[in-house]
Design a protein around this motif. Sequence first.
Motif, PDB file in Angstrom:
ATOM      1  N   LEU A  84       3.426  -0.307  -6.163  1.00  0.00           N
ATOM      2  CA  LEU A  84       4.555  -0.334  -5.223  1.00  0.00           C
ATOM      3  C   LEU A  84       4.979  -1.761  -4.904  1.00  0.00           C
ATOM      4  CD1 LEU A  84       6.300   1.736  -3.604  1.00  0.00           C
ATOM      5  CD2 LEU A  84       4.494   2.662  -5.033  1.00  0.00           C
ATOM      6  N   LEU A  85       4.019  -2.685  -4.885  1.00  0.00           N
ATOM      7  CA  LEU A  85       4.355  -4.089  -4.650  1.00  0.00           C
ATOM      8  C   LEU A  85       5.279  -4.605  -5.741  1.00  0.00           C
ATOM      9  CD1 LEU A  85       3.923  -6.742  -3.071  1.00  0.00           C
ATOM     10  CD2 LEU A  85       1.906  -7.155  -4.491  1.00  0.00           C
ATOM     11  N   ILE A  86       4.983  -4.227  -6.991  1.00  0.00           N
ATOM     12  CA  ILE A  86       5.829  -4.647  -8.121  1.00  0.00           C
ATOM     13  C   ILE A  86       7.212  -4.008  -8.017  1.00  0.00           C
ATOM     14  CG2 ILE A  86       6.128  -4.493 -10.624  1.00  0.00           C
ATOM     15  CD1 ILE A  86       3.048  -4.677 -10.842  1.00  0.00           C
ATOM     16  N   LEU A  87       7.258  -2.694  -7.750  1.00  0.00           N
ATOM     17  CA  LEU A  87       8.549  -2.015  -7.608  1.00  0.00           C
ATOM     18  C   LEU A  87       9.362  -2.622  -6.469  1.00  0.00           C
ATOM     19  CD1 LEU A  87       7.818   1.802  -8.085  1.00  0.00           C
ATOM     20  CD2 LEU A  87       8.716   0.168  -9.745  1.00  0.00           C
ATOM     21  N   ASP A  88       8.684  -2.920  -5.368  1.00  0.00           N
ATOM     22  CA  ASP A  88       9.350  -3.486  -4.195  1.00  0.00           C
ATOM     23  C   ASP A  88       9.940  -4.860  -4.511  1.00  0.00           C
ATOM     24  OD1 ASP A  88      10.126  -3.206  -1.530  1.00  0.00           O
ATOM     25  OD2 ASP A  88       8.441  -4.386  -0.810  1.00  0.00           O
ATOM     26  N   SER A  89       9.283  -5.576  -5.420  1.00  0.00           N
ATOM     27  CA  SER A  89       9.741  -6.928  -5.767  1.00  0.00           C
ATOM     28  C   SER A  89      10.845  -6.910  -6.815  1.00  0.00           C
ATOM     29  CB  SER A  89       8.561  -7.756  -6.304  1.00  0.00           C
ATOM     30  OG  SER A  89       7.521  -7.824  -5.363  1.00  0.00           O
ATOM     31  N   VAL A  90      10.924  -5.834  -7.597  1.00  0.00           N
ATOM     32  CA  VAL A  90      11.853  -5.778  -8.725  1.00  0.00           C
ATOM     33  C   VAL A  90      13.127  -4.996  -8.397  1.00  0.00           C
ATOM     34  CG1 VAL A  90      12.166  -4.935 -11.078  1.00  0.00           C
ATOM     35  CG2 VAL A  90      10.033  -6.071 -10.438  1.00  0.00           C
ATOM     36  N   ILE A  91      12.972  -3.831  -7.778  1.00  0.00           N
ATOM     37  CA  ILE A  91      14.132  -2.964  -7.525  1.00  0.00           C
ATOM     38  C   ILE A  91      14.942  -3.479  -6.341  1.00  0.00           C
ATOM     39  CG2 ILE A  91      14.865  -0.636  -6.870  1.00  0.00           C
ATOM     40  CD1 ILE A  91      12.418   0.441  -8.307  1.00  0.00           C
ATOM     41  N   PRO A  92      16.231  -3.728  -6.528  1.00  0.00           N
ATOM     42  CA  PRO A  92      17.064  -4.186  -5.405  1.00  0.00           C
ATOM     43  C   PRO A  92      17.234  -3.083  -4.378  1.00  0.00           C
ATOM     44  CG  PRO A  92      18.428  -3.727  -7.320  1.00  0.00           C
ATOM     45  CD  PRO A  92      17.009  -3.588  -7.772  1.00  0.00           C
TER      46      PRO A  92
END
Length: 260
Positions: A84-92
């Motif tokens: 989720l940390l990665i998704l939170d950082s990538v998805i606008p």
Amino acid sequence: MEKNIILGLLIPFIGTTLGSGMVFFLRREMNVKLQKALLGFASGVMIAASIWSLLMPAIDMAKEAGMIAWIPAAVGFLLGILFLLILDSVIPHLHLDNEKPEGVKTSLKKSTMLVLAVTLHNIPEGMAVGVVFAGLVTDNVLISATGAFALSIGIAIQNFPEGAIISMPLKSQGLSKAKAFGYGTLSGIVEPIAGVITILLTGLIVPVLPYLLAFAAGAMIYVVVEELIPEAQEGEHSNIGTIGVAIGFVLMMILDVALG
């Protein structure tokens, strides 16, 4: 069995859809106190679900399989947080209480990024429902049909206010009621999709089930700690959000223990 699984995967999505439909009945933007209470409630439900429906079964399954009980729970949980940390950082995306978008820079509309923020919340919820129903598919004795449906219903209950929380601000952004409802509903479609993917993954690698349970728990806790609780506690009336957490936690605990 297949019909039960399909129904179980769709129940949380139905909760989001019904909540989004409140845009047709509420004339004004949602009251701040009510919004904080609902955010807190959603947090409580997700915390309790992470413990009773996901982490505890993961530990019990590891014991049954002769593993070191805490390893799948710890590894899966941390991987869920990282995911989720990665998704939170990538998805606008954009949160209701923040005018500054998060994730990669984009020219997407504000309304679209609000929907993406809620979609991020729904991914781990869909995974959580998918992984418990995957336990039924693999005939795991530690997961019952009533327990799986308890989780699905619990997430649907907290998805109802979440759907309203996203559709009402979209209407205030200038969208028509129909479009606000459509966007709110669309944010929930990721849940059954994530659930199906999780079931397919578990079917391919059965021993990974304890890890996936803990993974879903970690992803859900990330959403709670990173987004839901801060939004519920910001500004005045933070105690209302805290009361919401307590009510949501107890309700989900009762559902899981009574029906599990």
